[in-house]
Design a protein around this motif. Structure first.
Motif, PDB file in Angstrom:
ATOM      1  N   GLY A  20       0.817  -1.205   0.000  1.00 50.94           N
ATOM      2  CA  GLY A  20       0.000   0.000   0.000  1.00 50.94           C
ATOM      3  C   GLY A  20       0.848   1.252   0.000  1.00 50.94           C
ATOM      4  O   GLY A  20       2.076   1.207   0.096  1.00 50.94           O
ATOM      5  N   VAL A  21       0.165   2.388  -0.128  1.00 52.26           N
ATOM      6  CA  VAL A  21       0.814   3.699  -0.139  1.00 52.26           C
ATOM      7  C   VAL A  21       0.269   4.473   1.060  1.00 52.26           C
ATOM      8  O   VAL A  21      -0.715   5.202   0.956  1.00 52.26           O
ATOM      9  CB  VAL A  21       0.517   4.460  -1.451  1.00 52.26           C
ATOM     10  CG1 VAL A  21       1.315   5.761  -1.517  1.00 52.26           C
ATOM     11  CG2 VAL A  21       0.815   3.586  -2.663  1.00 52.26           C
ATOM     12  N   PRO A  22       0.891   4.301   2.229  1.00 49.32           N
ATOM     13  CA  PRO A  22       0.320   4.906   3.434  1.00 49.32           C
ATOM     14  C   PRO A  22       0.492   6.409   3.528  1.00 49.32           C
ATOM     15  O   PRO A  22      -0.179   7.058   4.328  1.00 49.32           O
ATOM     16  CB  PRO A  22       1.079   4.210   4.566  1.00 49.32           C
ATOM     17  CG  PRO A  22       2.380   3.796   3.951  1.00 49.32           C
ATOM     18  CD  PRO A  22       2.064   3.465   2.525  1.00 49.32           C
ATOM     19  N   ARG A  23       1.387   6.989   2.709  1.00 51.86           N
ATOM     20  CA  ARG A  23       1.630   8.433   2.861  1.00 51.86           C
ATOM     21  C   ARG A  23       2.069   9.031   1.537  1.00 51.86           C
ATOM     22  O   ARG A  23       2.908   8.477   0.834  1.00 51.86           O
ATOM     23  CB  ARG A  23       2.719   8.686   3.908  1.00 51.86           C
ATOM     24  CG  ARG A  23       2.996  10.151   4.188  1.00 51.86           C
ATOM     25  CD  ARG A  23       4.023  10.319   5.300  1.00 51.86           C
ATOM     26  NE  ARG A  23       4.163  11.712   5.703  1.00 51.86           N
ATOM     27  CZ  ARG A  23       4.948  12.591   5.095  1.00 51.86           C
ATOM     28  NH1 ARG A  23       5.700  12.204   4.074  1.00 51.86           N
ATOM     29  NH2 ARG A  23       5.008  13.839   5.505  1.00 51.86           N
ATOM     30  N   ILE A  24       1.481  10.175   1.187  1.00 52.40           N
ATOM     31  CA  ILE A  24       1.989  10.985   0.090  1.00 52.40           C
ATOM     32  C   ILE A  24       2.033  12.435   0.541  1.00 52.40           C
ATOM     33  O   ILE A  24       1.239  12.863   1.385  1.00 52.40           O
ATOM     34  CB  ILE A  24       1.148  10.843  -1.208  1.00 52.40           C
ATOM     35  CG1 ILE A  24      -0.300  11.280  -0.976  1.00 52.40           C
ATOM     36  CG2 ILE A  24       1.214   9.439  -1.762  1.00 52.40           C
ATOM     37  CD1 ILE A  24      -1.127  11.275  -2.247  1.00 52.40           C
TER      38      ILE A  24
END
Length: 449
Positions: A115-119
């Protein structure tokens, strides 16, 4: 979130096209994206559900790599948009208008993207000092690590920042694995990091698979890119404990106590003729006292390129640079939705390689399997039962020939096939809604989709 479902079914299309006449969905999407700037609809809020599910996936893993990196979203073809910054950090985007995207991709120890927990976006006036985003990303990883046996924050050359090492020295945070860019002073003796590593005796050897990675381009400071299998680099290994001296200009803030790290150096000493040797100098807080530990660190660092794969899907596959909103704030919201869709494409690609015997119904919808089944019949094959069967058919939709002596399909072909599958499956579902199941098969067999 319904807007993600619609967009995922037609990656690379505008939301208006993806919604296919569902005016309630279109109205809801634009109402969400175009809320006033002072509202709470920030990219972080849009990602909140995905972040929570990413944490759940992380808790099932023994090791999770949280890989930080940045990329530029180039909106040069759309100069009238408001709030864009001059990018130009990448060699192909000098002087262009766009946004810098700094993100964290969570990856399991076997390489599956979780997943991509932070941008985080940077635009005019909000980028801040360079160490800021790397430190924020590292501290955020610390908030994600509960329940995981081991979480490692992985960074490339840009993450070689002393403030980060000092923060890890003074705070209870996740482990670091950073590729060294700076030839730092070691202790009071005045020796240098690179000189000491190069001068140390070879302690072991390791064959490093390059696996669709032009790692030799990376050694020249260029971006890695997918391509033919580049084979294996036979590398000499060196490792040692080092004390990184505090730079003089930072001693007022961090004192004079050095940062104890482990350095692991891999050097391909017999590269093919005309090729740049692979060379990685890594700084880490992980144990690195044995050959097995040093090799484990190198295997982790190889997975750093997963985030560059995700960047390519984001821009080339999901067309994040073609978002047609008038301001930077609205573009950020749309890009946050696209980021989750790009993660799903990346996860599918790697699952197809690493868990091929999974049941295809676990990862593909009924409409997608219907499209793949009909496509298989045109190739005189059976319907897909396993994830491997489905992914092979997806690759063939992207142009893979699947001949007897062909190697595995490349990632770009796999992404292209996934996007075409999503578009065809969308047409199947639209047809069901308009005229019932009989028209689905009529469309499929006519070849119109």
């Amino acid at each position: 979130m319904r807007c993600v479902e619609f967009q995922a079914k037609a990656s690379g299309k505008t939301f208006f096209s993806a919604a296919a006449g569902d005016w309630a969905a279109v109205t809801g999407y634009y109402r969400l994206i175009e809320k006033p700037d002072e509202s709470k609809v920030a990219p972080e809020a849009i990602l909140a559900t995905h972040r929570a599910r990413t944490e759940q996936r992380m808790r099932k893993q023994a090791t999770v790599l949280c890989i930080q990196d940045g990329t530029d979203l180039n909106f040069a073809p759309h100069p009238l948009r408001e709030g864009l910054d001059e990018i130009g950090k990448n060699r192909n985007s000098k002087g262009a208008l766009g946004l810098h995207l700094h993100s964290t991709l969570a990856v399991a120890g076997d390489g599956i993207p979780l997943g991509v927990p932070r941008i985080e976006f940077s635009g005019p006036g909000d980028e801040g000092p360079k160490p800021g985003r790397w430190l924020r990303g590292w501290r955020d990883v610390g908030e994600l690590k509960a329940g995981c046996a081991r979480v490692v924050s992985v960074m490339d050359l840009e993450g070689d920042i002393f403030e980060l090492f000092a923060a890890r020295r003074d705070e209870d945070g996740p482990d670091l694995l950073v590729r060294a860019q700076n030839d730092r002073s070691l202790g009071p003796g005045g020796s240098k990091l690179f000189e000491d590593l190069h001068g140390s005796p070879e302690r072991a050897r390791m064959d490093i698979p390059l696996e669709f990675l032009s790692a030799r381009n990376s050694a020249r400071g260029q971006s890695a890119s997918p391509g033919p299998d580049a084979g294996v680099a036979s590398a000499a290994l060196h490792w040692m404990e080092v004390d990184l001296a505090v730079p003089e200009n930072l001693r007022g803030e961090f004192g004079t106590r050095p940062c104890r790290m482990r350095a692991v150096h891999a050097l391909e000493d017999r590269p093919p003729d005309g090729a740049e040797p692979l060379e990685w100098m890594l700084l880490t807080t992980l144990p690195a006292g044995t050959e097995a530990e040093a090799q484990d660190i190198l295997r982790m660092y190889r997975l750093r390129w997963r985030i560059e794969d995700w960047h390519r899907i984001l821009t080339s596959g999901c067309k994040a640079e073609e978002v047609a909103f008038r301001t930077a704030e609205l573009i950020k919201r749309a890009a946050a939705i696209i980021a989750v869709i790009a993660w799903r494409l990346a996860a599918l690609t790697h699952l197809g390689r690493q868990a091929p015997d999974l049941d295809a119904v676990l990862m593909y919808s009924e409409a997608e399997l219907a499209v793949l089944g009909d496509f298989a019949r045109t190739r005189k094959a059976g319907p897909p039962e396993t994830l491997y069967d489905a992914m092979t058919l997806v690759a063939m939709l992207g142009g893979y020939l699947n001949r007897k002596n062909d190697g595995p399909p490349g990632r770009q072909i796999q992404w292209d096939g996934q996007i075409r599958l999503a578009q065809r499956a969308q047409m199947v579902e639209e047809s069901k809604a308009l005229a019932g199941d009989s028209s689905v098969w009529k469309l499929l067999r006519s070849g119109d989709i």
